[in-house]
Design a protein around this motif. Sequence first.
Motif, PDB file in Angstrom:
ATOM      1  N   LEU A  35       0.858  -1.184   0.000  1.00  0.00           N
ATOM      2  CA  LEU A  35       0.000   0.000   0.000  1.00  0.00           C
ATOM      3  C   LEU A  35       0.896   1.238   0.000  1.00  0.00           C
ATOM      4  CD1 LEU A  35      -2.460  -1.276   2.704  1.00  0.00           C
ATOM      5  CD2 LEU A  35      -3.057  -0.841   0.332  1.00  0.00           C
ATOM      6  N   PRO A  36       0.640   2.185  -0.902  1.00  0.00           N
ATOM      7  CA  PRO A  36       1.451   3.412  -0.919  1.00  0.00           C
ATOM      8  C   PRO A  36       1.127   4.288   0.284  1.00  0.00           C
ATOM      9  CG  PRO A  36      -0.373   3.605  -2.449  1.00  0.00           C
ATOM     10  CD  PRO A  36      -0.410   2.199  -1.912  1.00  0.00           C
ATOM     11  N   ALA A  37       2.003   5.248   0.534  1.00  0.00           N
ATOM     12  CA  ALA A  37       1.786   6.187   1.636  1.00  0.00           C
ATOM     13  C   ALA A  37       0.418   6.836   1.466  1.00  0.00           C
ATOM     14  CB  ALA A  37       2.883   7.252   1.632  1.00  0.00           C
ATOM     15  N   GLU A  38      -0.366   6.837   2.550  1.00  0.00           N
ATOM     16  CA  GLU A  38      -1.714   7.394   2.460  1.00  0.00           C
ATOM     17  C   GLU A  38      -2.330   7.496   3.840  1.00  0.00           C
ATOM     18  OE1 GLU A  38      -3.880   4.564   0.090  1.00  0.00           O
ATOM     19  OE2 GLU A  38      -3.951   3.099   1.685  1.00  0.00           O
ATOM     20  N   ALA A  39      -3.403   8.249   3.899  1.00  0.00           N
ATOM     21  CA  ALA A  39      -4.293   8.242   5.060  1.00  0.00           C
ATOM     22  C   ALA A  39      -5.483   7.375   4.662  1.00  0.00           C
ATOM     23  CB  ALA A  39      -4.751   9.655   5.394  1.00  0.00           C
ATOM     24  N   HIS A  40      -5.861   6.446   5.515  1.00  0.00           N
ATOM     25  CA  HIS A  40      -6.980   5.563   5.196  1.00  0.00           C
ATOM     26  C   HIS A  40      -7.661   5.076   6.466  1.00  0.00           C
ATOM     27  CE1 HIS A  40      -3.694   2.315   5.337  1.00  0.00           C
ATOM     28  NE2 HIS A  40      -4.460   2.096   6.384  1.00  0.00           N
ATOM     29  N   ALA A  41      -8.824   4.492   6.264  1.00  0.00           N
ATOM     30  CA  ALA A  41      -9.544   3.789   7.324  1.00  0.00           C
ATOM     31  C   ALA A  41      -9.652   2.336   6.883  1.00  0.00           C
ATOM     32  CB  ALA A  41     -10.930   4.396   7.520  1.00  0.00           C
ATOM     33  N   ALA A  42      -9.680   1.421   7.837  1.00  0.00           N
ATOM     34  CA  ALA A  42      -9.788  -0.007   7.522  1.00  0.00           C
ATOM     35  C   ALA A  42     -10.966  -0.600   8.289  1.00  0.00           C
ATOM     36  CB  ALA A  42      -8.501  -0.725   7.880  1.00  0.00           C
ATOM     37  N   LYS A  43     -11.619  -1.564   7.653  1.00  0.00           N
ATOM     38  CA  LYS A  43     -12.783  -2.203   8.268  1.00  0.00           C
ATOM     39  C   LYS A  43     -12.763  -3.688   7.948  1.00  0.00           C
ATOM     40  CE  LYS A  43     -17.847  -1.979   8.201  1.00  0.00           C
ATOM     41  NZ  LYS A  43     -19.005  -1.306   7.591  1.00  0.00           N
ATOM     42  N   ASN A  44     -12.972  -4.509   8.960  1.00  0.00           N
ATOM     43  CA  ASN A  44     -13.107  -5.944   8.758  1.00  0.00           C
ATOM     44  C   ASN A  44     -14.511  -6.192   8.210  1.00  0.00           C
ATOM     45  OD1 ASN A  44     -13.476  -8.711   8.983  1.00  0.00           O
ATOM     46  ND2 ASN A  44     -12.383  -8.859  10.916  1.00  0.00           N
ATOM     47  N   VAL A  45     -14.619  -6.736   7.001  1.00  0.00           N
ATOM     48  CA  VAL A  45     -15.931  -6.950   6.380  1.00  0.00           C
ATOM     49  C   VAL A  45     -16.258  -8.433   6.226  1.00  0.00           C
ATOM     50  CG1 VAL A  45     -16.014  -4.711   5.212  1.00  0.00           C
ATOM     51  CG2 VAL A  45     -14.933  -6.656   4.053  1.00  0.00           C
ATOM     52  N   GLY A  46     -15.506  -9.289   6.902  1.00  0.00           N
ATOM     53  CA  GLY A  46     -15.764 -10.721   6.828  1.00  0.00           C
ATOM     54  C   GLY A  46     -16.139 -11.281   8.188  1.00  0.00           C
ATOM     55  N   PRO A  47     -16.405 -12.580   8.232  1.00  0.00           N
ATOM     56  CA  PRO A  47     -16.841 -13.208   9.485  1.00  0.00           C
ATOM     57  C   PRO A  47     -15.700 -13.555  10.432  1.00  0.00           C
ATOM     58  CG  PRO A  47     -16.843 -14.810   7.719  1.00  0.00           C
ATOM     59  CD  PRO A  47     -16.505 -13.483   7.090  1.00  0.00           C
ATOM     60  N   SER A  48     -14.451 -13.491   9.978  1.00  0.00           N
ATOM     61  CA  SER A  48     -13.339 -13.868  10.844  1.00  0.00           C
ATOM     62  C   SER A  48     -12.463 -12.666  11.172  1.00  0.00           C
ATOM     63  CB  SER A  48     -12.493 -14.961  10.171  1.00  0.00           C
ATOM     64  OG  SER A  48     -11.978 -14.488   8.950  1.00  0.00           O
ATOM     65  N   GLU A  49     -11.722 -12.777  12.255  1.00  0.00           N
ATOM     66  CA  GLU A  49     -10.812 -11.718  12.671  1.00  0.00           C
ATOM     67  C   GLU A  49      -9.621 -11.661  11.716  1.00  0.00           C
ATOM     68  OE1 GLU A  49      -8.731 -10.195  16.778  1.00  0.00           O
ATOM     69  OE2 GLU A  49      -8.990 -12.345  16.502  1.00  0.00           O
ATOM     70  N   VAL A  50      -9.262 -10.475  11.276  1.00  0.00           N
ATOM     71  CA  VAL A  50      -8.114 -10.284  10.400  1.00  0.00           C
ATOM     72  C   VAL A  50      -6.937  -9.826  11.253  1.00  0.00           C
ATOM     73  CG1 VAL A  50      -7.175  -8.958   8.482  1.00  0.00           C
ATOM     74  CG2 VAL A  50      -9.564  -9.643   8.444  1.00  0.00           C
ATOM     75  N   LYS A  51      -5.808 -10.535  11.102  1.00  0.00           N
ATOM     76  CA  LYS A  51      -4.584 -10.143  11.785  1.00  0.00           C
ATOM     77  C   LYS A  51      -3.492  -9.984  10.732  1.00  0.00           C
ATOM     78  CE  LYS A  51      -5.605 -12.431  16.140  1.00  0.00           C
ATOM     79  NZ  LYS A  51      -5.131 -13.410  17.126  1.00  0.00           N
ATOM     80  N   ALA A  52      -2.727  -8.906  10.868  1.00  0.00           N
ATOM     81  CA  ALA A  52      -1.654  -8.655   9.912  1.00  0.00           C
ATOM     82  C   ALA A  52      -0.520  -7.919  10.603  1.00  0.00           C
ATOM     83  CB  ALA A  52      -2.160  -7.828   8.736  1.00  0.00           C
ATOM     84  N   ILE A  53       0.671  -8.127  10.076  1.00  0.00           N
ATOM     85  CA  ILE A  53       1.850  -7.393  10.537  1.00  0.00           C
ATOM     86  C   ILE A  53       2.109  -6.323   9.482  1.00  0.00           C
ATOM     87  CG2 ILE A  53       4.300  -7.523  11.067  1.00  0.00           C
ATOM     88  CD1 ILE A  53       3.802 -10.535  11.687  1.00  0.00           C
ATOM     89  N   ILE A  54       2.267  -5.089   9.940  1.00  0.00           N
ATOM     90  CA  ILE A  54       2.496  -3.964   9.022  1.00  0.00           C
ATOM     91  C   ILE A  54       3.986  -3.620   9.027  1.00  0.00           C
ATOM     92  CG2 ILE A  54       1.894  -1.566   8.478  1.00  0.00           C
ATOM     93  CD1 ILE A  54      -0.460  -3.605   8.339  1.00  0.00           C
ATOM     94  N   PHE A  55       4.574  -3.577   7.825  1.00  0.00           N
ATOM     95  CA  PHE A  55       5.970  -3.191   7.649  1.00  0.00           C
ATOM     96  C   PHE A  55       5.998  -1.847   6.950  1.00  0.00           C
ATOM     97  CE2 PHE A  55       5.900  -7.803   7.761  1.00  0.00           C
ATOM     98  CZ  PHE A  55       6.970  -8.109   8.596  1.00  0.00           C
ATOM     99  N   GLU A  56       6.402  -0.803   7.674  1.00  0.00           N
ATOM    100  CA  GLU A  56       6.488   0.543   7.087  1.00  0.00           C
ATOM    101  C   GLU A  56       7.887   0.751   6.528  1.00  0.00           C
ATOM    102  OE1 GLU A  56       5.242   3.273  10.148  1.00  0.00           O
ATOM    103  OE2 GLU A  56       3.123   2.864   9.723  1.00  0.00           O
TER     104      GLU A  56
END
Length: 66
Positions: A42-63
């Motif tokens: 994902l390029p540099a940005e301001a954004h909002a994120a929303k889980n839209v599925g039935p399971s919990e989303v987990k991720a590691i963010i590398f800046e």
Amino acid sequence: QNAAHTHPDHFAYATSAGKLQVTPLGKAAQDFDLQVGQSVYLPAEAHAAKNVGPSEVKAIIFELKP
């Protein structure tokens, strides 16, 4: 939906599968159907994120440093 926040250029590495909707400020939402081990750039940005599925989303963010 989470509050808008910013990142420099970054990767998200999924540690659990799920569906995530990312909405950059002033742009259309983008849906990601993440699988375990998948990475998304994902390029540099301001954004909002929303889980839209039935399971919990987990991720590691590398800046990326400039």
